[in-house]
Design an enzyme around this catalytic site. Sequence first.
Site, short mmCIF file in Angstrom:
data_model
loop_
_atom_site.label_atom_id
_atom_site.label_comp_id
_atom_site.label_asym_id
_atom_site.label_seq_id
_atom_site.Cartn_x
_atom_site.Cartn_y
_atom_site.Cartn_z
N GLU A 210 0.80 -1.05 -0.03
CA GLU A 210 -0.02 -0.10 0.03
C GLU A 210 0.75 1.22 0.05
O GLU A 210 1.82 1.29 0.83
CB GLU A 210 -0.82 0.11 1.31
CG GLU A 210 -1.84 -0.94 1.58
CD GLU A 210 -2.62 -1.19 2.81
OE1 GLU A 210 -2.76 0.00 3.43
OE2 GLU A 210 -3.16 -2.14 3.24
N GLU B 229 -8.77 -2.53 -2.46
CA GLU B 229 -8.87 -1.45 -1.48
C GLU B 229 -9.27 -0.24 -2.12
O GLU B 229 -9.47 0.93 -1.60
CB GLU B 229 -8.00 -1.30 -0.45
CG GLU B 229 -7.61 -2.65 0.39
CD GLU B 229 -6.81 -2.48 1.51
OE1 GLU B 229 -6.11 -1.54 1.69
OE2 GLU B 229 -6.54 -3.48 2.31
N GLU C 201 4.52 0.73 7.53
CA GLU C 201 3.96 -0.38 8.24
C GLU C 201 4.43 -1.55 7.86
O GLU C 201 4.84 -1.99 6.66
CB GLU C 201 2.49 -0.49 7.82
CG GLU C 201 1.57 -1.58 8.63
CD GLU C 201 0.09 -1.52 8.05
OE1 GLU C 201 -0.18 -2.31 7.83
OE2 GLU C 201 -0.43 -0.29 7.66
N ASP D 6 1.55 -4.46 12.25
CA ASP D 6 0.36 -4.96 11.87
C ASP D 6 0.49 -6.58 12.10
O ASP D 6 0.02 -7.13 13.05
CB ASP D 6 -0.14 -4.65 10.55
CG ASP D 6 -1.28 -5.36 9.98
OD1 ASP D 6 -1.96 -5.77 10.90
OD2 ASP D 6 -1.45 -5.31 8.76
N LYS E 78 -6.80 -3.83 14.43
CA LYS E 78 -7.86 -4.46 13.36
C LYS E 78 -8.70 -5.27 14.26
O LYS E 78 -8.06 -6.25 14.88
CB LYS E 78 -7.26 -5.38 12.30
CG LYS E 78 -6.24 -4.56 11.43
CD LYS E 78 -5.72 -5.54 10.61
CE LYS E 78 -5.32 -4.77 9.05
NZ LYS E 78 -4.18 -5.72 8.44
N SER F 182 -7.68 0.31 11.29
CA SER F 182 -7.75 -0.15 10.02
C SER F 182 -8.97 -1.08 9.72
O SER F 182 -9.27 -1.90 10.61
CB SER F 182 -6.39 -1.06 9.86
OG SER F 182 -6.25 -1.58 8.55
N LYS G 121 -7.28 4.05 8.56
CA LYS G 121 -6.84 3.59 6.96
C LYS G 121 -8.00 2.84 6.72
O LYS G 121 -8.14 1.70 7.27
CB LYS G 121 -5.46 3.35 6.67
CG LYS G 121 -5.23 1.70 7.33
CD LYS G 121 -3.90 1.11 6.59
CE LYS G 121 -3.89 -0.30 6.95
NZ LYS G 121 -2.72 -1.05 6.23
#
EC number: 4.2.1.11
Length: 395
Positions: free
Chosen positions: A145, A188, A271, A296, A321, A348, A372
Amino acid sequence: DLYTSKGLFRAAVPSGASTGIYEALELRDNDKTRFMGKGVSKAVAHVNKTIAPALISKNISVVEQEKIDRLMLEMDGSENKSKFGANAILGVSLAVCKAGAAEKGVPLYRHIADLAGNPEVILPVPAFNVINGGSHAGNKLAMQEFMILPVGAESFKEAMRIGAEVYHNLKNVIKEKYGKDATNVGDEGGFAPNILENKEALELLKNAINKAGYSDKIVIGMDVAASEFYRDGKYDLDFKSPDDPSRYITPDQLADLYKSFVKNYPVVSIEDPFDQDDWAAWKKFTASVGIQVVGDDLTVTNPKRIAKAVDDKACNCLLLKVNQIGSVTESLQACKLAQSNGWGVMVSHRSGETEDTFIADLVVGLCTGQIKTGAPCRSERLAKYNQILRIEEEL
């Protein structure tokens, strides 16, 4: 679907494409004759036949989020929610949270703020994932991303406008350089042009930001998702091509590449720069850069992994998350643990999102200041951004 005297409260649970190996278990049927093995009838049966009767018989009020979540965790009894499935437990947990807000007669974000002990609420800066690579896209790009963060915006409304304008400028920049079919979108909502060089993605972003006239208001964030291309202690930046160990690079070489990005572009957040178990590389990198390093796959919203990362100084920001840990209560715990250690927190979405907007209220109630949830494109992404716009109007 959860019914109380106040009405119907509904939640939907997302799913991730690039999942960390330490995430709570998402229970799938693995019956290859149905939905390619991805059916969830077992998880649904756990909700209808086991969880629902237990909650009804215990007669706990829906405002008692922690009590209800604890009961489900005790009934499941496993370390990673493998008995019921995190998808079963979380669905109930989210619906209970929505019902609890209605029971108290307050908006969901206020109820979440109360549960977290936050007297005030804060609107977030959105991180729009506008170029997709990695496991989210069919191009050669290794890093997953490339995001724009309109940190110079005065309001969330303005941040949305800036994001949308840069997104459309980016579309034109890509179309001019690579042709119309390069503007197809990834999981996404970001573009997935067929480029190999990660630097090229940053160049496209820089170009689009300048064209839109926002170079003073936007910074760049990246999610590398490096666990996806970790090979025997090294990293393969061309992992979607036939395997060739001679091109693998060391963690130090990869770190130097990131440092060149930080030097040459307004990159302020990276990230998952390394594999979820490459602790040494994380530690070394975080100590050597003055930017936000987000965990993450490393931390998977799990208090135990977060505590280790805090001790190791492996990163300085948590990606939150809800479906990695599988309940609202544990998500709040994870967030508070990170914040109490001076970390940032970014809420997220997942690549396999639903139209549920819970995380929009979550980010406002938890006061993390960052979210995000994809590009300003695809309605399952925009649903979250629109909900934050509505919250801003209310406040």
